[in-house]
Scaffold this motif. Sequence first.
Motif, PDB file in Angstrom:
ATOM      1  N   GLU A  54       0.838  -1.208   0.000  1.00  0.00           N
ATOM      2  CA  GLU A  54       0.000   0.000   0.000  1.00  0.00           C
ATOM      3  C   GLU A  54       0.872   1.257   0.000  1.00  0.00           C
ATOM      4  OE1 GLU A  54      -3.169   2.168   2.946  1.00  0.00           O
ATOM      5  OE2 GLU A  54      -3.267  -0.026   2.798  1.00  0.00           O
ATOM      6  N   HIS A  55       1.956   1.243   0.786  1.00  0.00           N
ATOM      7  CA  HIS A  55       2.875   2.388   0.786  1.00  0.00           C
ATOM      8  C   HIS A  55       3.516   2.566  -0.585  1.00  0.00           C
ATOM      9  CE1 HIS A  55       2.691   3.686   4.920  1.00  0.00           C
ATOM     10  NE2 HIS A  55       2.893   2.442   5.351  1.00  0.00           N
ATOM     11  N   VAL A  56       3.888   1.468  -1.215  1.00  0.00           N
ATOM     12  CA  VAL A  56       4.474   1.550  -2.556  1.00  0.00           C
ATOM     13  C   VAL A  56       3.456   2.135  -3.533  1.00  0.00           C
ATOM     14  CG1 VAL A  56       5.344   0.179  -4.502  1.00  0.00           C
ATOM     15  CG2 VAL A  56       6.175  -0.275  -2.179  1.00  0.00           C
ATOM     16  N   GLN A  57       2.195   1.678  -3.451  1.00  0.00           N
ATOM     17  CA  GLN A  57       1.155   2.179  -4.356  1.00  0.00           C
ATOM     18  C   GLN A  57       0.910   3.675  -4.163  1.00  0.00           C
ATOM     19  OE1 GLN A  57      -1.960  -0.500  -3.167  1.00  0.00           O
ATOM     20  NE2 GLN A  57      -1.513  -1.976  -4.785  1.00  0.00           N
ATOM     21  N   THR A  58       0.973   4.161  -2.926  1.00  0.00           N
ATOM     22  CA  THR A  58       0.635   5.564  -2.664  1.00  0.00           C
ATOM     23  C   THR A  58       1.842   6.505  -2.639  1.00  0.00           C
ATOM     24  OG1 THR A  58       0.681   5.213  -0.254  1.00  0.00           O
ATOM     25  CG2 THR A  58      -1.448   4.952  -1.377  1.00  0.00           C
ATOM     26  N   LYS A  59       3.035   5.990  -2.323  1.00  0.00           N
ATOM     27  CA  LYS A  59       4.206   6.866  -2.170  1.00  0.00           C
ATOM     28  C   LYS A  59       5.241   6.713  -3.276  1.00  0.00           C
ATOM     29  CE  LYS A  59       2.868   8.203   1.967  1.00  0.00           C
ATOM     30  NZ  LYS A  59       2.109   9.414   2.089  1.00  0.00           N
ATOM     31  N   VAL A  60       5.311   5.551  -3.911  1.00  0.00           N
ATOM     32  CA  VAL A  60       6.339   5.294  -4.920  1.00  0.00           C
ATOM     33  C   VAL A  60       5.763   5.392  -6.332  1.00  0.00           C
ATOM     34  CG1 VAL A  60       8.009   3.596  -5.785  1.00  0.00           C
ATOM     35  CG2 VAL A  60       7.693   3.881  -3.318  1.00  0.00           C
TER      36      VAL A  60
ATOM     37  N   PRO B 191       3.151   7.148  -7.662  1.00  0.00           N
ATOM     38  CA  PRO B 191       2.886   8.483  -8.246  1.00  0.00           C
ATOM     39  C   PRO B 191       4.129   9.221  -8.757  1.00  0.00           C
ATOM     40  CG  PRO B 191       1.509   8.157  -6.318  1.00  0.00           C
ATOM     41  CD  PRO B 191       2.499   7.013  -6.345  1.00  0.00           C
ATOM     42  N   PRO B 192       5.247   9.281  -8.004  1.00  0.00           N
ATOM     43  CA  PRO B 192       6.409   9.976  -8.588  1.00  0.00           C
ATOM     44  C   PRO B 192       7.006   9.257  -9.798  1.00  0.00           C
ATOM     45  CG  PRO B 192       6.921   9.209  -6.350  1.00  0.00           C
ATOM     46  CD  PRO B 192       5.480   8.936  -6.593  1.00  0.00           C
TER      47      PRO B 192
ATOM     48  N   VAL C  48      14.678   2.199  -5.073  1.00  0.00           N
ATOM     49  CA  VAL C  48      14.124   2.958  -3.957  1.00  0.00           C
ATOM     50  C   VAL C  48      14.790   2.448  -2.675  1.00  0.00           C
ATOM     51  CG1 VAL C  48      12.015   3.703  -2.780  1.00  0.00           C
ATOM     52  CG2 VAL C  48      11.917   3.021  -5.201  1.00  0.00           C
TER      53      VAL C  48
ATOM     54  N   GLY D 137      14.779   7.898   0.570  1.00  0.00           N
ATOM     55  CA  GLY D 137      13.744   8.840   0.150  1.00  0.00           C
ATOM     56  C   GLY D 137      13.850   9.263  -1.301  1.00  0.00           C
TER      57      GLY D 137
END
Length: 196
Positions: A55-61, A63-64, A136, A160
């Motif tokens: 979920e963190h990858v889907q929302t934080k990785v 998009p950029p 990452v 980051g």
Amino acid sequence: MAAGFRFPKHKQDNRSSTPAAHLGSWHLSSGDLMVTRDTRNQLPEVEPIMNELFEHVQTKVVPPICEALLHHAPQVLPKMQKAHEYAKENVRKEHQAYYEPVDFGGMFFTLAIKEGSSERLHIDFNDHPHSLTWLVPFGEWTGGDFVVPQLGAVVPVRSGQILGAMTRVLLHCGTPITSGRRLVLTCFTDNTLIRT
């Protein structure tokens, strides 16, 4: 890792002295998209933690990476979106329950997660030559720079940050980690999926 995350048994390879787990999906050895064994064969207590990571990858990785493709490699994005549509329709029936958490919107399909660095020079022959692989890293460490001898480049990549590279065409490695702890996600797509 403290909950009992299972890395595959390490075999000597051309990339690294430490093992990597491959999480997500790929198409290399099958006519259907498969969710990787490393994703499916974890202890029950590890699954919710892995799903939180996804979920963190889907929302934080994701998009950029999408933004970077839009601005720096717009010709790649339609190919990735086409592969994503194909993947959603062709995931193996017995793997469908595992697929939604590892659906990274077509920006990439597999995460290799490892501790340390891939310190041996190599080319990722299973990647598509026109796709980008994304690194990452997270943690606190020294070393672990991304080295591309063909370009004479040594690129420090810190926690980051996200680095994109064409790892099928560029010989590359990471410098050894000299202190601290570094975990790295390598986000990639196998070449047969993009060709579908």
